[in-house]
Motif scaffolding. Structure first.
Motif, PDB file in Angstrom:
ATOM      1  N   ALA A   1       0.821  -1.207   0.000  1.00 15.05           N
ATOM      2  CA  ALA A   1       0.000   0.000   0.000  1.00 15.05           C
ATOM      3  C   ALA A   1       0.857   1.261   0.000  1.00 15.05           C
ATOM      4  N   THR A   2       2.124   1.125   0.404  1.00 21.78           N
ATOM      5  CA  THR A   2       2.987   2.300   0.449  1.00 21.78           C
ATOM      6  C   THR A   2       3.948   2.328  -0.728  1.00 21.78           C
ATOM      7  N   LEU A   3       3.529   1.807  -1.868  1.00 28.33           N
ATOM      8  CA  LEU A   3       4.348   1.931  -3.058  1.00 28.33           C
ATOM      9  C   LEU A   3       4.634   3.401  -3.285  1.00 28.33           C
ATOM     10  N   ASP A   4       5.620   3.679  -4.062  1.00 29.15           N
ATOM     11  CA  ASP A   4       6.078   5.044  -4.257  1.00 29.15           C
ATOM     12  C   ASP A   4       4.915   5.990  -4.554  1.00 29.15           C
ATOM     13  N   GLN A   5       4.636   6.847  -3.610  1.00 28.26           N
ATOM     14  CA  GLN A   5       3.517   7.783  -3.723  1.00 28.26           C
ATOM     15  C   GLN A   5       3.955   9.159  -4.221  1.00 28.26           C
ATOM     16  N   ARG A   6       5.241   9.305  -4.518  1.00 26.53           N
ATOM     17  CA  ARG A   6       5.733  10.593  -5.011  1.00 26.53           C
ATOM     18  C   ARG A   6       5.138  10.879  -6.387  1.00 26.53           C
ATOM     19  N   PRO A   7       5.114  12.139  -6.786  1.00 29.63           N
ATOM     20  CA  PRO A   7       4.604  12.467  -8.130  1.00 29.63           C
ATOM     21  C   PRO A   7       5.388  11.706  -9.196  1.00 29.63           C
ATOM     22  N   LYS A   8       4.677  11.288 -10.246  1.00 31.35           N
ATOM     23  CA  LYS A   8       5.319  10.510 -11.313  1.00 31.35           C
ATOM     24  C   LYS A   8       6.476  11.272 -11.938  1.00 31.35           C
ATOM     25  N   GLU A   9       6.358  12.574 -12.040  1.00 30.57           N
ATOM     26  CA  GLU A   9       7.436  13.374 -12.614  1.00 30.57           C
ATOM     27  C   GLU A   9       8.731  13.234 -11.796  1.00 30.57           C
ATOM     28  N   GLN A  10       8.597  13.227 -10.490  1.00 29.05           N
ATOM     29  CA  GLN A  10       9.768  13.082  -9.617  1.00 29.05           C
ATOM     30  C   GLN A  10      10.366  11.677  -9.741  1.00 29.05           C
ATOM     31  N   GLN A  11       9.510  10.664  -9.800  1.00 29.35           N
ATOM     32  CA  GLN A  11       9.997   9.293  -9.955  1.00 29.35           C
ATOM     33  C   GLN A  11      10.784   9.146 -11.257  1.00 29.35           C
ATOM     34  N   VAL A  12      10.231   9.663 -12.344  1.00 29.20           N
ATOM     35  CA  VAL A  12      10.896   9.554 -13.651  1.00 29.20           C
ATOM     36  C   VAL A  12      12.191  10.358 -13.643  1.00 29.20           C
ATOM     37  N   GLN A  13      12.164  11.559 -13.088  1.00 26.72           N
ATOM     38  CA  GLN A  13      13.366  12.381 -13.065  1.00 26.72           C
ATOM     39  C   GLN A  13      14.505  11.658 -12.344  1.00 26.72           C
ATOM     40  N   GLU A  14      14.206  11.042 -11.219  1.00 25.31           N
ATOM     41  CA  GLU A  14      15.231  10.332 -10.458  1.00 25.31           C
ATOM     42  C   GLU A  14      15.756   9.119 -11.215  1.00 25.31           C
ATOM     43  N   ARG A  15      14.859   8.362 -11.843  1.00 26.67           N
ATOM     44  CA  ARG A  15      15.303   7.175 -12.587  1.00 26.67           C
ATOM     45  C   ARG A  15      16.082   7.570 -13.837  1.00 26.67           C
ATOM     46  N   ALA A  16      15.619   8.597 -14.533  1.00 27.44           N
ATOM     47  CA  ALA A  16      16.324   9.042 -15.736  1.00 27.44           C
ATOM     48  C   ALA A  16      17.728   9.543 -15.372  1.00 27.44           C
ATOM     49  N   GLN A  17      17.834  10.323 -14.305  1.00 24.53           N
ATOM     50  CA  GLN A  17      19.146  10.830 -13.899  1.00 24.53           C
ATOM     51  C   GLN A  17      20.053   9.691 -13.452  1.00 24.53           C
ATOM     52  N   ALA A  18      19.500   8.736 -12.725  1.00 24.14           N
ATOM     53  CA  ALA A  18      20.292   7.583 -12.275  1.00 24.14           C
ATOM     54  C   ALA A  18      20.824   6.796 -13.468  1.00 24.14           C
ATOM     55  N   ARG A  19      19.997   6.616 -14.499  1.00 23.16           N
ATOM     56  CA  ARG A  19      20.415   5.908 -15.703  1.00 23.16           C
ATOM     57  C   ARG A  19      21.564   6.646 -16.387  1.00 23.16           C
ATOM     58  N   TRP A  20      21.420   7.963 -16.523  1.00 19.02           N
ATOM     59  CA  TRP A  20      22.479   8.742 -17.161  1.00 19.02           C
ATOM     60  C   TRP A  20      23.749   8.759 -16.316  1.00 19.02           C
TER      61      TRP A  20
END
Length: 130
Positions: A23-42
């Motif tokens: 129930a506590t899956l990542d509740q952050r805004p999708k934009e923040q989740q994508v930004q973090e994953r995209a930056q981590a990938r780069w």
């Protein structure tokens, strides 16, 4: 019998905790989740960790591109820096990451904008290679 009751109670407690975690899956805004994953990938690509970066690829991308093919398509050392500036989501399952990419061309530093697409499958955002 008393021991069975304790084991049963322990099992129920574990189930409650597990359900709570779901129930506590990542509740952050999708934009923040994508930004973090995209930056981590780069960040992985900039360090030369091609296989680590490959793991951010969407399941569909992985189905048509092997790790070896992916590694062969990457020009390590080409990029000097990449910053995810902004993420714009067109839907609940698709976002575009807007990047600023620094590289060198014929001895001159270049900064250029770029865009990449991220898609959500299950509860995870994945890089969609086009």
């Amino acid at each position: 019998m008393d021991r069975r009751v304790k084991v049963h109670q322990l099992f129920l407690g574990v189930c409650v905790v597990a359900l709570g975690a779901c129930a506590t899956l990542d509740q952050r805004p999708k934009e923040q989740q994508v930004q973090e994953r995209a930056q981590a990938r780069w960040d992985l690509l900039l360090k030369g960790d091609v296989m680590g970066a490959y793991e951010y690829s969407s399941p569909g991308t992985k189905a048509v591109m092997s790790q070896e093919q992916f590694a062969g398509s990457i020009r390590l050392g080409f990029w000097k820096a990449v910053k995810v500036e902004k993420v714009v989501c067109e839907s609940e399952t698709a976002c575009d990451a807007q990047l600023l990419v620094d590289y060198e061309f014929r001895g001159s530093p270049i900064r250029t904008p770029a865009k990449e697409t991220w898609v959500k499958e299950g509860s995870t955002w994945w890089y969609l290679r086009k």
